[in-house]
Motif scaffolding. Structure first.
Motif, PDB file in Angstrom:
ATOM      1  N   ALA A 313       1.047  -0.923   0.549  1.00 26.54           N
ATOM      2  CA  ALA A 313       0.130  -0.640  -0.156  1.00 26.54           C
ATOM      3  C   ALA A 313       1.103   1.377   0.588  1.00 26.54           C
ATOM      4  O   ALA A 313       1.875   1.112   0.816  1.00 26.54           O
ATOM      5  CB  ALA A 313      -1.061   0.146   0.865  1.00 26.54           C
ATOM      6  N   ALA A 314       0.537   1.903  -0.927  1.00 22.94           N
ATOM      7  CA  ALA A 314       1.210   3.387  -0.988  1.00 22.94           C
ATOM      8  C   ALA A 314       0.529   4.583   0.616  1.00 22.94           C
ATOM      9  O   ALA A 314       1.876   5.368   0.233  1.00 22.94           O
ATOM     10  CB  ALA A 314       0.768   4.261  -2.219  1.00 22.94           C
ATOM     11  N   GLY A 315      -0.332   4.351   1.036  1.00 24.25           N
ATOM     12  CA  GLY A 315      -0.683   5.457   2.119  1.00 24.25           C
ATOM     13  C   GLY A 315      -1.424   5.560   2.149  1.00 24.25           C
ATOM     14  O   GLY A 315      -2.112   5.621   1.025  1.00 24.25           O
ATOM     15  N   ASN A 316      -2.346   6.011   3.463  1.00 27.29           N
ATOM     16  CA  ASN A 316      -3.643   6.947   3.403  1.00 27.29           C
ATOM     17  C   ASN A 316      -2.679   8.460   3.360  1.00 27.29           C
ATOM     18  O   ASN A 316      -4.137   9.395   4.357  1.00 27.29           O
ATOM     19  CB  ASN A 316      -4.024   6.519   4.142  1.00 27.29           C
ATOM     20  N   GLY A 317      -1.927   9.242   3.104  1.00 26.94           N
ATOM     21  CA  GLY A 317      -1.380  10.240   3.810  1.00 26.94           C
ATOM     22  C   GLY A 317      -1.685  11.754   2.607  1.00 26.94           C
ATOM     23  O   GLY A 317      -1.709  12.712   2.863  1.00 26.94           O
ATOM     24  N   THR A 332       6.034  -3.057  -5.190  1.00 22.23           N
ATOM     25  CA  THR A 332       5.005  -2.676  -6.271  1.00 22.23           C
ATOM     26  C   THR A 332       4.240  -1.308  -5.559  1.00 22.23           C
ATOM     27  O   THR A 332       3.322  -2.227  -4.508  1.00 22.23           O
ATOM     28  CB  THR A 332       4.170  -3.433  -7.102  1.00 22.23           C
ATOM     29  N   ASN A 333       3.873  -0.287  -4.951  1.00 26.30           N
ATOM     30  CA  ASN A 333       3.435   0.344  -4.901  1.00 26.30           C
ATOM     31  C   ASN A 333       2.446   0.980  -5.748  1.00 26.30           C
ATOM     32  O   ASN A 333       2.066   1.770  -6.286  1.00 26.30           O
ATOM     33  CB  ASN A 333       4.304   2.028  -4.670  1.00 26.30           C
ATOM     34  N   VAL A 334       1.273   0.738  -4.438  1.00 27.09           N
ATOM     35  CA  VAL A 334      -0.063   1.423  -5.008  1.00 27.09           C
ATOM     36  C   VAL A 334      -1.122   2.010  -4.356  1.00 27.09           C
ATOM     37  O   VAL A 334      -0.757   1.688  -3.178  1.00 27.09           O
ATOM     38  CB  VAL A 334      -1.136  -0.637  -5.142  1.00 27.09           C
ATOM     39  N   GLY A 335      -1.541   2.873  -5.054  1.00 29.24           N
ATOM     40  CA  GLY A 335      -2.804   4.180  -4.467  1.00 29.24           C
ATOM     41  C   GLY A 335      -3.425   3.318  -4.927  1.00 29.24           C
ATOM     42  O   GLY A 335      -4.639   2.478  -5.425  1.00 29.24           O
ATOM     43  N   ALA A 336      -4.509   4.472  -3.879  1.00 26.69           N
ATOM     44  CA  ALA A 336      -6.035   4.179  -4.712  1.00 26.69           C
ATOM     45  C   ALA A 336      -7.181   4.865  -4.945  1.00 26.69           C
ATOM     46  O   ALA A 336      -6.805   5.886  -5.379  1.00 26.69           O
ATOM     47  CB  ALA A 336      -7.099   4.210  -2.764  1.00 26.69           C
ATOM     48  N   GLY A 337      -7.776   4.775  -5.650  1.00 28.74           N
ATOM     49  CA  GLY A 337      -8.777   4.867  -6.613  1.00 28.74           C
ATOM     50  C   GLY A 337     -10.222   4.730  -6.597  1.00 28.74           C
ATOM     51  O   GLY A 337     -10.589   3.608  -5.611  1.00 28.74           O
ATOM     52  N   ALA A 338     -11.489   5.859  -6.954  1.00 35.64           N
ATOM     53  CA  ALA A 338     -12.617   5.296  -6.719  1.00 35.64           C
ATOM     54  C   ALA A 338     -13.236   4.826  -7.798  1.00 35.64           C
ATOM     55  O   ALA A 338     -12.800   5.093  -8.055  1.00 35.64           O
ATOM     56  CB  ALA A 338     -13.523   6.669  -6.263  1.00 35.64           C
ATOM     57  N   ILE A 339     -14.457   4.177  -7.466  1.00 32.40           N
ATOM     58  CA  ILE A 339     -15.016   3.040  -8.718  1.00 32.40           C
ATOM     59  C   ILE A 339     -16.234   3.461  -8.921  1.00 32.40           C
ATOM     60  O   ILE A 339     -16.413   4.616  -8.524  1.00 32.40           O
ATOM     61  CB  ILE A 339     -15.277   2.011  -8.569  1.00 32.40           C
ATOM     62  N   ASP A 340     -17.192   2.839  -9.198  1.00 33.52           N
ATOM     63  CA  ASP A 340     -18.333   4.013 -10.257  1.00 33.52           C
ATOM     64  C   ASP A 340     -19.593   3.590  -9.140  1.00 33.52           C
ATOM     65  O   ASP A 340     -20.313   3.384  -9.519  1.00 33.52           O
ATOM     66  CB  ASP A 340     -18.602   3.574 -12.097  1.00 33.52           C
ATOM     67  N   ARG A 341     -19.342   3.178  -7.795  1.00 32.31           N
ATOM     68  CA  ARG A 341     -20.417   2.826  -7.165  1.00 32.31           C
ATOM     69  C   ARG A 341     -20.490   4.024  -5.548  1.00 32.31           C
ATOM     70  O   ARG A 341     -19.185   4.011  -5.618  1.00 32.31           O
ATOM     71  CB  ARG A 341     -20.533   1.839  -6.190  1.00 32.31           C
ATOM     72  N   ASP A 342     -21.800   4.157  -6.001  1.00 29.62           N
ATOM     73  CA  ASP A 342     -22.070   5.198  -4.887  1.00 29.62           C
ATOM     74  C   ASP A 342     -22.874   4.378  -3.469  1.00 29.62           C
ATOM     75  O   ASP A 342     -24.175   3.585  -4.062  1.00 29.62           O
ATOM     76  CB  ASP A 342     -21.952   6.598  -4.667  1.00 29.62           C
ATOM     77  N   PHE A 343     -22.928   5.196  -2.525  1.00 20.60           N
ATOM     78  CA  PHE A 343     -24.313   4.433  -1.794  1.00 20.60           C
ATOM     79  C   PHE A 343     -24.616   6.110  -1.279  1.00 20.60           C
ATOM     80  O   PHE A 343     -24.868   6.418   0.090  1.00 20.60           O
ATOM     81  CB  PHE A 343     -23.746   3.915  -0.521  1.00 20.60           C
ATOM     82  N   PRO A 505       3.640   7.074  -6.740  1.00 20.94           N
ATOM     83  CA  PRO A 505       2.545   5.608  -6.652  1.00 20.94           C
ATOM     84  C   PRO A 505       3.559   5.388  -7.900  1.00 20.94           C
ATOM     85  O   PRO A 505       3.577   5.765  -9.357  1.00 20.94           O
ATOM     86  CB  PRO A 505       1.796   5.624  -6.734  1.00 20.94           C
ATOM     87  N   ASP A 506       3.249   3.443  -8.203  1.00 18.22           N
ATOM     88  CA  ASP A 506       3.213   3.184  -9.093  1.00 18.22           C
ATOM     89  C   ASP A 506       1.973   2.972 -10.714  1.00 18.22           C
ATOM     90  O   ASP A 506       2.667   3.454 -11.747  1.00 18.22           O
ATOM     91  CB  ASP A 506       3.650   1.763  -8.975  1.00 18.22           C
ATOM     92  N   LEU A 507       1.664   2.344  -9.661  1.00 23.86           N
ATOM     93  CA  LEU A 507      -0.477   2.875  -9.922  1.00 23.86           C
ATOM     94  C   LEU A 507      -1.108   2.866  -8.958  1.00 23.86           C
ATOM     95  O   LEU A 507      -1.003   3.351  -7.889  1.00 23.86           O
ATOM     96  CB  LEU A 507      -0.392   1.950 -11.026  1.00 23.86           C
ATOM     97  N   ILE A 508      -2.400   2.810  -9.243  1.00 27.39           N
ATOM     98  CA  ILE A 508      -3.565   2.301  -8.465  1.00 27.39           C
ATOM     99  C   ILE A 508      -4.675   2.155  -9.471  1.00 27.39           C
ATOM    100  O   ILE A 508      -4.825   1.181 -10.229  1.00 27.39           O
ATOM    101  CB  ILE A 508      -4.411   4.376  -8.410  1.00 27.39           C
ATOM    102  N   ALA A 509      -5.092   1.697  -7.926  1.00 31.97           N
ATOM    103  CA  ALA A 509      -6.249   0.370  -8.455  1.00 31.97           C
ATOM    104  C   ALA A 509      -7.426   0.679  -7.487  1.00 31.97           C
ATOM    105  O   ALA A 509      -7.597   1.567  -6.599  1.00 31.97           O
ATOM    106  CB  ALA A 509      -5.620  -0.617  -7.742  1.00 31.97           C
ATOM    107  N   PRO A 510      -8.638  -0.036  -7.409  1.00 32.36           N
ATOM    108  CA  PRO A 510      -9.776   0.522  -6.012  1.00 32.36           C
ATOM    109  C   PRO A 510      -9.636   0.333  -4.990  1.00 32.36           C
ATOM    110  O   PRO A 510      -8.771  -0.253  -4.938  1.00 32.36           O
ATOM    111  CB  PRO A 510     -11.001  -0.445  -6.872  1.00 32.36           C
ATOM    112  N   GLY A 511      -9.639   1.423  -4.501  1.00 34.69           N
ATOM    113  CA  GLY A 511      -9.412   1.685  -2.629  1.00 34.69           C
ATOM    114  C   GLY A 511     -10.398   2.105  -2.571  1.00 34.69           C
ATOM    115  O   GLY A 511     -10.833   2.499  -0.772  1.00 34.69           O
ATOM    116  N   LYS A 512     -11.240   2.721  -2.594  1.00 32.18           N
ATOM    117  CA  LYS A 512     -12.574   3.454  -1.489  1.00 32.18           C
ATOM    118  C   LYS A 512     -13.835   2.455  -1.794  1.00 32.18           C
ATOM    119  O   LYS A 512     -14.468   1.959  -2.935  1.00 32.18           O
ATOM    120  CB  LYS A 512     -12.609   4.895  -2.906  1.00 32.18           C
TER     121      LYS A 512
END
Length: 764
Positions: A313-317, A332-343, A505-512
């Motif tokens: 994980a890249a961290g939550n800073g 491999t350092n991974v950041g976070a992205g938000a996907i196409d789903r909300d509540f 970071p190296d890239l991002i993936a779903p994290g939210k």
């Protein structure tokens, strides 16, 4: 709760090593140290390294005991010592270093469809049988093995090379493991030495997960398919991990008080020894540390040398710059992205204005008519907008919706305090520092979270209107939300604070707002009084994005068993995308503006494209050793970081720019006024992992003031695994202020494949 516990452990680390005897002079405080040894210096009088370690320890202390002995992650051991004893031991022959214990933090469904892993998705990717030969090691808080996410239906025998164990205790027996969950271990010596014995009532002294984090990450990486999954009906559908046929090995090294480096290193040690292919690490330090003192970097180098792909994980800073952790180039350092789903939850005010927030509340709805609305700062004593326990005045809150401001306590607890005081509902608003990013929470009482701008308008309305009123309507699950993906505001950012010449970071993936498995020992809010029990929970963090990439790494390893860790990382990076589903540039949620490679690295992961990247940037152990020489590391420091005996050649010029990395971080010096251009050259080697073909280069220049030259401009590959080198020269005559940054990309294409590398160029 995690913040509170972290503060508790800081105090525990300060005080726990002190004796219960009142006379501190006779019982000096002790600290846990990881002792690195140089096995090449072991005297011939010793039969083995363990005997040598014990003798070295006895030479400075009669009472000190080894917690762990290491031979794979490092050569050495861990122990508890006074400062004086540590200094004496560090002077002993053969001792490379004594690293003090630190505590790492945890970096705390729809994503398979979003990533194209489900039927009906574009570029649908079915799991392959080869995937079942891949073993993912997850270092975290353990596992809740009874969940359907860990059922082994349809899986064949465990790979014969597997050497791990299923460590049993009274609440974790041999049947807890199966052909999916092939092994489970736990590590607590470091935690107990620093913070006291775990009594087994609140936390399990076994691989069992009583916190939920490890169950969530492991099921994300390699969980089995589970139909009709949801959290209280939210995110309803089929849940699955990224690599559904891969095996999982659990290494519990994190506890309620954090992840102690001695335990984390012991977990990496066993993962290497057991024979995993992937290591997933959703934790890290708050501050950057040199590679030779960073336990995760040290252990991960050994893992990579054994052919193990390490995702961290890249961290939550975020959104603060230079907030990254786990920056070693072999990770491999991974950041976070938000996907196409909300509540969504819809907030309607008495003045007719409407706002959309987020919530996972599932209880009885509020009345459909408007309710009185009050601001917490006006109905509390002493005045406080945080809705702290015992501050709200019941007579002023009863029957109303209360506006509370985001603070440091669990937001679910904030809503509970409002409800306990007589309030019917809560609207939690972000402060200016929190910005617009909101998280869906499984509230115990009717509640909504709102971003700063909407929250500020809401507060102004409540303070100015003579009869402020509001209604809350809960909207369930909404998909195909656009724009998506976006970079999560909390995701840690570059530039790389440790090695600016390597882009992270190296890239991002779903994290939210990610749905995945959960422990039955804790409620979805993680609060002690939350008695609800669920098999799935929705939480956020780079802890959630990391196992996505770990699972995708397993998928690639299954499809291409001979690929190295660097090849897997390159395939994921050079095929990542930097536009959203509508073709616009990826946005940064923190600013609402286009994000940059400092935010997303190479871009958002694209599994289908990564399976066939065309060309890759591979790297070997020697490449990383040369990289450390470029940092002017001494032979001793290199050995501490890598365990390798390596001496930099004084006749050779080592350059960070020559590390064969799939991205370019270019550091230009401000022009001196000499009339000559500033020039920086990077060298790279591409390896063909596809069909023979001819690739041509194209460059998107970061700036009109920068001229980029690539030599050669065409690369012809006639066979698999053929290698070709090229150079990139960055020239500028511009004198730019220090700190100026600009971005572009370099692309090699044969008409079918696009091998894309981000460029981040800055002036110093």
């Amino acid at each position: 709760m995690l913040i509170v516990k972290f503060l508790q452990i800081v105090l525990l680390l300060i005080f726990s090593s002190k004796s219960t005897v009142a006379d501190k002079k006779t019982q000096p405080s002790k600290t846990t140290y990881i002792i690195q040894m140089d096995p090449s210096t072991m005297p011939s009088s010793f039969n083995d390294q363990l005997q040598w370690y014990a003798s070295s320890l006895r030479s400075i202390s009669d009472s000190a005991e080894m917690l762990y002995a290491y031979k794979h992650a490092i050569q050495g051991f861990s122990t508890r010592l006074t400062n004086e004893e540590a200094e004496l031991l560090a002077k002993q022959p053969g001792v490379l270093s004594a690293i003090p214990e630190t505590v790492y933090k945890l970096h705390t469904t729809r994503t398979p469809q979003f990533l194209g892993l489900e039927k009906g998705s574009t570029n649908y990717l079915p799991a392959t049988e080869k995937e079942s030969d891949v073993i993912i090691g997850v270092i975290d808080t353990g596992v809740w093995p009874e969940l359907q996410s860990f059922n082994d239906a349809g899986l064949g025998p465990v790979p014969s090379r597997w050497k791990g164990e299923c460590e049993t205790e009274k609440d974790f027996n041999a049947s807890s493991c199966n052909r999916k969950l092939v092994g489970a271990r736990y590590f607590l010596k470091g935690r107990e030495a620093a913070a006291g014995t775990i009594n087994g009532t609140e936390e399990s002294r076994s691989p069992r997960d009583t916190l939920g984090h490890g169950t969530h990450t492991s099921s994300t990486a390699g969980g089995s398919i589970v139909a009709n999954a949801s959290l209280f009906g939210y995110a309803f559908g089929k849940a699955r991990g990224m690599a559904t046929k891969a095996r999982l090995a659990i290494y519990k090294a994190c506890w309620e008080y954090g992840c102690f480096t001695t335990d984390v290193l012991a977990a990496i040690e066993k993962a290497i020894e057991d024979g995993v292919n992937i290591i997933s690490i959703s934790l890290g330090a708050d501050h950057p540390t040199d590679y030779y003192e960073d336990v995760i970097a040290i252990g991960s180098f050994k893992a990579a040398a054994h052919g193990i792909f390490v995702s961290a994980a890249a961290g939550n800073g975020g959104p603060y710059p230079k907030s990254l952790s786990n920056m070693a180039p072999w990770i491999t350092n991974v950041g976070a992205g938000a996907i196409d789903r909300d509540f969504p939850v819809y907030v309607r005010l008495g003045n007719g204005k409407n706002y959309t927030g987020a919530s996972l509340y599932s209880g009885e709805p509020l009345p459909g008519y408007p309710l009185p609305l009050v601001y917490a700062g006006n109905v509390s004593s002493p005045p406080s907008a945080l809705c702290d326990e015992h501050t709200l005045i019941p007579s002023k809150v009863k029957g109303k919706i209360v506006i509370c401001e985001q603070g440091f306590i669990n937001s679910v607890d904030t809503g509970f305090q409002v409800n306990k005081t007589g309030g019917l509902g809560m609207i939690l608003i972000n402060t200016k520092e929190d910005g617009e990013e909101i998280f869906a929470k499984a509230y115990l009482a009717p509640a909504a979270s709102l971003g700063y701008k909407a929250g500020d308008e809401l507060k102004k309305y409540a303070l100015s209107d003579r009869n402020p009123r509001a209604t809350l309507t809960f909207g369930g699950t909404k998909v195909h939300v656009q724009p998506s993906p976006v970079v999560a505001a909390f995701s840690s950012r570059g530039p790389n604070p440790l090695t600016p010449g390597i882009l992270k970071p190296d890239l991002i993936a779903p994290g939210k707002n990610i749905l995945a498995g959960w422990t039955h020992a804790a409620g979805p809010s993680e609060l002690d009084y939350d008695t609800r029990r669920v098999s799935f929970n929705i939480i956020s963090g780079t802890s959630m994005s990391c196992p996505h990439v770990s699972g995708l790494g397993a998928m690639l390893k299954g499809a291409h068993p001979d690929w190295s860790p660097a090849t897997i990382r390159s395939a994921l990076m050079t095929t990542a995308y930097t536009t959203d589903k509508n073709g616009a540039a990826l946005l940064d949620f923190a600013t609402g503006k286009p994000a940059t490679p400092f935010d997303f690295g190479a871009g958002h992961v694209d599994p289908a494209a990564a399976l066939d990247p065309g060309l890759v940037y591979d790297a070997t152990t020697n490449d990383y050793l040369n990289f450390l020489c470029a940092l002017d590391y001494t032979s001793s420091q290199i050995k501490q970081a890598t365990g390798q005996d390596f001496t930099c050649d004084s006749r050779k010029k080592y350059r960070v720019e020559d590390l064969n990395y799939p991205s370019f971080a270019v550091n230009m010096k401000t022009a001196s006024g000499s009339g000559k251009p500033m020039s920086v050259q990077h060298t790279r080697i591409l390896t063909n992992v596809g069909e023979p073909g001819t690739y041509k280069v194209s460059v998107s220049s970061p700036s009109s003031s920068v001229k980029i030259e690539v030599e050669p401009t065409t690369l012809c590959f006639s066979k698999m695994y053929e290698k070709k080198s090229f150079t990139v020269t960055f020239n500028t005559w511009a004198s730019m202020p220090s700190g100026t940054t600009t971005f572009g990309h370099l692309e090699w294409s044969d008409g079918k494949h696009k091998v894309v590398s981000p460029i981040a160029l800055g002036w110093t």
